[in-house]
Write a protein that holds these residues in place. Structure first.
Motif, PDB file in Angstrom:
ATOM      1  N   PHE A 142       0.739  -1.152   0.071  1.00 56.38           N
ATOM      2  CA  PHE A 142      -0.112   0.106   0.165  1.00 56.38           C
ATOM      3  C   PHE A 142       0.860   1.267  -0.243  1.00 56.38           C
ATOM      4  N   GLN A 143       2.138   1.173  -0.185  1.00 54.11           N
ATOM      5  CA  GLN A 143       3.007   2.458  -0.259  1.00 54.11           C
ATOM      6  C   GLN A 143       2.748   3.309  -1.661  1.00 54.11           C
ATOM      7  N   THR A 144       3.218   4.422  -1.548  1.00 51.99           N
ATOM      8  CA  THR A 144       2.610   5.208  -3.111  1.00 51.99           C
ATOM      9  C   THR A 144       3.166   4.448  -4.256  1.00 51.99           C
ATOM     10  N   ASP A 145       4.118   3.900  -4.281  1.00 48.90           N
ATOM     11  CA  ASP A 145       4.572   3.294  -5.536  1.00 48.90           C
ATOM     12  C   ASP A 145       4.533   1.637  -5.442  1.00 48.90           C
ATOM     13  N   GLY A 146       3.580   1.206  -4.744  1.00 46.03           N
ATOM     14  CA  GLY A 146       3.447  -0.088  -4.300  1.00 46.03           C
ATOM     15  C   GLY A 146       2.615  -0.921  -5.149  1.00 46.03           C
ATOM     16  N   ALA A 147       2.312  -2.265  -4.982  1.00 44.53           N
ATOM     17  CA  ALA A 147       1.662  -2.945  -5.933  1.00 44.53           C
ATOM     18  C   ALA A 147       0.182  -2.665  -6.062  1.00 44.53           C
ATOM     19  N   ILE A 148      -0.354  -2.060  -5.009  1.00 46.86           N
ATOM     20  CA  ILE A 148      -1.876  -1.801  -5.216  1.00 46.86           C
ATOM     21  C   ILE A 148      -2.082  -0.808  -6.101  1.00 46.86           C
ATOM     22  N   ILE A 157      -6.868   4.654 -12.871  1.00 42.19           N
ATOM     23  CA  ILE A 157      -7.139   5.255 -11.525  1.00 42.19           C
ATOM     24  C   ILE A 157      -5.756   5.777 -11.045  1.00 42.19           C
ATOM     25  N   ALA A 158      -5.818   6.957 -10.605  1.00 40.33           N
ATOM     26  CA  ALA A 158      -4.870   7.718  -9.989  1.00 40.33           C
ATOM     27  C   ALA A 158      -4.504   7.205  -8.907  1.00 40.33           C
ATOM     28  N   PRO A 159      -2.950   7.027  -8.531  1.00 40.41           N
ATOM     29  CA  PRO A 159      -2.492   6.554  -7.288  1.00 40.41           C
ATOM     30  C   PRO A 159      -3.069   7.179  -6.129  1.00 40.41           C
ATOM     31  N   ILE A 160      -3.408   6.235  -5.044  1.00 36.64           N
ATOM     32  CA  ILE A 160      -3.840   6.667  -3.986  1.00 36.64           C
ATOM     33  C   ILE A 160      -2.563   6.879  -2.647  1.00 36.64           C
ATOM     34  N   PRO A 161      -2.560   7.697  -1.893  1.00 39.37           N
ATOM     35  CA  PRO A 161      -1.636   7.586  -1.081  1.00 39.37           C
ATOM     36  C   PRO A 161      -2.200   7.093   0.195  1.00 39.37           C
ATOM     37  N   TRP A 162      -2.342   5.764   0.245  1.00 41.14           N
ATOM     38  CA  TRP A 162      -2.892   5.013   1.203  1.00 41.14           C
ATOM     39  C   TRP A 162      -2.713   5.388   2.561  1.00 41.14           C
TER      40      TRP A 162
END
Length: 303
Positions: A142-148, A157-162
């Motif tokens: 769930f990191q910004t450049d992670g697999a999710i 879908i734009a990346p989410i800063p989980w």
């Protein structure tokens, strides 16, 4: 001379039972376990309660009696109330799926005779996985450049800063806790299903009951003690959650994922305010004892 009726009093009978050879042997066998229980459980609990009424310190010179001041500070602290709200939200949001999903899986697996063993083992693996290792895995996912986020970009879908967003950080912790508790509760429900007599289902089928009617009128009432046990153990698991916060978020962002045990840890070992931390821990202990008491009373009512 006293009459014979006064020779054998009830107190003499109780004393003779206590001094009975079998009773003495039983107490001797229990003595090591009782000694360890007193040393590692009862004494720490008692010292925790005492420490909550002091300024708190690991040294004798640093302990000063302050009465209820630590508890008053708790009730006046905005951070404590925020942590309490976080813990309540985390507990409820984890508890409901952690009971309903394993219950549904257990009902389905109870019918899948051929694959029951393999599927049970597959679902139970998270329960025996180290929570720290699982937390590191979820942090990577769930990191910004992670697999999710990499998967989300494939769908436009734009990346989410989980882990940096106050809205999304807590759901990540909740998802990890549900994943961790799912297998244990499923096995508990499977064991509970084995205690329901099959004759009840056969009689219901003869009366023309459908699958939903059998589940609602036979399975759920038969699983009531198991449901109570699973709910209480899951609630206690969420109340004592620490590793998820420590590994993934550190209580952030903006204190939005700070849970009670992590808050106690910070106050004790970062701020060195042991009396204040002991007061918060005592309140948490009271909540856990209340849950266990409710479980015992509810279980007695079902018997």
């Amino acid at each position: 001379m006293p009459s014979d009726s006064f020779k054998n009093t009830p107190s003499d009978g109780r004393l003779s039972r206590l001094l009975d050879r079998d009773a003495i042997s039983a107490w001797l066998f229990l003595l090591p376990a009782l000694s360890l229980l007193s040393l590692f459980v009862l004494y720490p609990i008692g010292y925790l309660c005492y420490l909550s009424f002091t300024s708190g310190s690991f040294t004798r010179e640093g302990v000063h009696w302050v009465g209820l001041r630590n508890y008053w500070r708790l009730f006046l602290s905005p951070d404590f109330w925020q942590v309490l709200g976080n813990t309540g939200y985390f507990t409820v949001a984890t508890l409901i799926p952690s009971v309903l999903i394993p219950l549904a899986l257990a009902v389905l697996l109870d019918r899948a005779i051929a694959l029951r063993g393999w599927l049970r083992a597959a679902y139970f693996i998270p329960s025996i996985t180290s929570l720290v290792a699982a937390g590191l895995g979820f942090r990577w996912l769930f990191q910004t450049d992670g697999a999710i986020n990499a998967g989300l970009t494939l769908f436009g879908i734009a990346p989410i800063p989980w882990l940096q967003d106050t809205t999304w950080a807590m759901p990540v912790l909740i998802l990890l806790s549900i994943w961790k508790q799912l297998g244990f509760n499923m096995v508990v429900f499977l064991a509970g299903l084995q205690t329901i007599p099959t004759s009840r289902y056969e009689a219901a089928e003869l009366d023309g009951a459908g699958a939903w009617q059998k589940f609602w009128h036979i399975t759920l009432p038969g699983l009531r003690p198991t449901l109570i046990f699973a709910a209480v153990t899951t609630a206690i698991f969420t109340l004592r959650s620490f590793e998820q916060v420590y590994v993934i978020t550190g209580g952030g962002p903006l204190n939005s994922t700070n849970l009670m045990v992590y808050y106690i840890y910070e106050q004790a070992f970062a701020q060195f305010d042991f009396g204040y931390a002991a007061a918060a821990a005592t309140l948490l202990l009271i909540a856990a004892i209340a849950l266990v008491y409710w479980q015992l009373k509810a279980t007695e009512e079902t018997e």
